[in-house]
Write an enzyme that holds these catalytic residues in place. Structure first.
Site, PDB file in Angstrom:
ATOM      1  N   LYS A 197       0.849  -1.177   0.000  1.00  7.94           N
ATOM      2  CA  LYS A 197       0.000   0.000   0.000  1.00  7.94           C
ATOM      3  C   LYS A 197       0.888   1.230   0.000  1.00  7.94           C
ATOM      4  CE  LYS A 197      -3.554   2.394   2.588  1.00  7.94           C
ATOM      5  NZ  LYS A 197      -4.562   2.330   3.656  1.00  7.94           N
ATOM      6  N   LYS A 251      -2.218  -1.581  -3.853  1.00  8.47           N
ATOM      7  CA  LYS A 251      -3.056  -0.392  -3.796  1.00  8.47           C
ATOM      8  C   LYS A 251      -2.206   0.878  -3.849  1.00  8.47           C
ATOM      9  CE  LYS A 251      -5.945   1.953  -0.519  1.00  8.47           C
ATOM     10  NZ  LYS A 251      -6.401   2.043   0.823  1.00  8.47           N
TER      11      LYS A 251
HETATM   12  C1  PBG Z   1      -7.073   3.291   5.527  1.00 11.52           C
HETATM   13  C2  PBG Z   1      -7.570   3.236   4.125  1.00 11.52           C
HETATM   14  C3  PBG Z   1      -7.453   4.230   3.155  1.00 11.52           C
HETATM   15  C4  PBG Z   1      -8.080   3.741   2.010  1.00 11.52           C
HETATM   16  C5  PBG Z   1      -8.551   2.476   2.298  1.00 11.52           C
HETATM   17  N1  PBG Z   1      -8.211   2.161   3.612  1.00 11.52           N
HETATM   18  C6  PBG Z   1      -6.914   5.614   3.244  1.00 11.52           C
HETATM   19  C7  PBG Z   1      -5.548   5.896   3.615  1.00 11.52           C
HETATM   20  O1  PBG Z   1      -4.669   5.054   3.733  1.00 11.52           O
HETATM   21  O2  PBG Z   1      -5.312   7.081   3.819  1.00 11.52           O
HETATM   22  C8  PBG Z   1      -8.194   4.487   0.714  1.00 11.52           C
HETATM   23  C9  PBG Z   1      -9.135   3.946  -0.284  1.00 11.52           C
HETATM   24  C10 PBG Z   1      -9.431   4.857  -1.410  1.00 11.52           C
HETATM   25  O3  PBG Z   1      -8.789   5.914  -1.621  1.00 11.52           O
HETATM   26  O4  PBG Z   1     -10.352   4.527  -2.149  1.00 11.52           O
HETATM   27  N2  PBG Z   1      -8.058   2.873   6.430  1.00 11.52           N
END
Ligand code: PBG
Length: 325
Positions: A197, A251
């Site tokens: 991520k 992601k």
């Molecule tokens: C964290 C989380 C995020 C997203 C999914 N889980 C945000 C982040 O890491 O700031 C982002 C998903 C998206 O942008 O569609 N709980």
């Protein structure tokens, strides 16, 4: 004239020929819908930065899940927006917290016919907006956060989640969660690890959707990955696999197709890709100005994600693609 790649042109001649030789097929089976449920609202609230997406009430969420099911969508991933936020995100593991109640509602309404995934993190539940416990000096305490993730996993499993999906990028989170699930007698609950991520600029609309602002203008660069690096994604995936992940995730999706295709070579676990809020919002914004054909670009991007090696895709496009297929 005759030259070898005439063949390629011949095979593109008609839609039927192209369909016959297509290597990659996008189907409704590939799609998981991210859904938001918010505590303390009487009717669904549209999310301005994510056109067509809403913060649901418990009732409207169940309705949406049933409709997605009737369209053939195999699963959803749920995010909660609590009324009360605190330093530890305690509503995330409260048995009466919004996601736990919503999971039970969905389970009661749909039985086992849909896969229920619970995003497992605390940023939506903390007053500082970080994914972990914050120390006095402002840094995130990895190991103290793990215990909390274990509590959340148990609460989500108890409420009926098939899969918990840790998205906080704490080291050791998969092992801590597996141990907590097993200890709580939830051996059958799977872990979908957000393994690779990135600290992306593409999460902006999501943070609006869940009312998250990171304290003091901070970011997540100390725990999410640096977009300059590809190899460390593979190291994260290997570590998560060893810690007991059942599936892994990359992601965002489209800027990281290289990572996806390398991941496909090193793991036999199912791979998910998250086509995130910013990727969705860019398509919608450009289409609304008639700069692109949004429907075409949506299918093009999702197909490319599959072609690169994803087994399934979390996307805000799920409903419209399911309706069009
Ligand atoms: C964290 C989380 C995020 C997203 C999914 N889980 C945000 C982040 O890491 O700031 C982002 C998903 C998206 O942008 O569609 N709980």
């Amino acid at each position: 004239m005759s030259f070898p790649n005439r063949r390629l042109r011949r095979l593109r001649k008609t839609p039927a020929l192209r369909r016959l030789v297509a290597e990659t097929r996008l189907s409704v089976d590939d799609l998981v819908a991210p859904l938001f449920v918010r505590e303390g609202i009487d009717s669904p609230v549209p999310i301005p930065s994510l056109s067509g997406v809403q913060q649901h009430t418990r009732e409207s969420l169940v309705k949406e899940v049933k409709e997605l099911h009737s369209l053939g969508v195999p699963g959803i991933i749920l995010f909660g927006i609590p009324e009360q936020k605190d330093s530890h995100g305690s509503q995330a593991w409260n048995p009466d917290g919004i996601v736990q109640l919503a999971l039970q509602d969905c389970r009661d309404a749909i039985g086992e016919e849909m896969v229920l995934i619970a995003d497992l993190c605390i940023d939506e539940y903390t007053d500082h907006g970080h994914c972990g416990i914050v120390r006095e000096d402002g840094s995130v305490d990895n190991d103290e956060t793990l215990e909390i993730y274990g509590n959340i996993a148990q609460a989500q499993a108890q409420a009926g989640a098939d899969i918990v999906a840790p998205s906080g990028m704490m080291d050791g989170q998969v092992r801590a969660i597996r141990n907590a699930l097993d200890k709580g007698n939830h051996q059958e609950v799977s872990i979908l690890a957000y393994s690779a991520k990135y600290a992306s600029g593409l999460y902006g609309p999501f943070r609006d959707a869940v009312d998250v602002t990171i304290v003091d203008g901070g970011d997540r660069k100390t725990y999410q990955q640096d977009w300059r690096n590809g190899r460390e994604a593979l190291a994260e995936i290997r570590a998560d696999e060893e810690e007991g992940a059942d599936m892994i995730m990359i992601k965002p999706a489209t800027p990281y197709l290289d990572v996806l295709s390398e991941a496909r070579k090193i793991t036999d676990l199912p791979i998910a890709a998250y086509h995130v809020s910013g990727e969705y919002a860019m398509i919608k914004a450009a289409a609304s100005q008639n700069l692109i054909d949004g429907d075409v670009v949506a299918v093009e991007q999702l197909t490319a994600i599959k072609r690169a090696g994803a087994d399934f895709i979390l996307t805000y496009l799920t409903r419209e693609i399911a309706e069009s297929l």
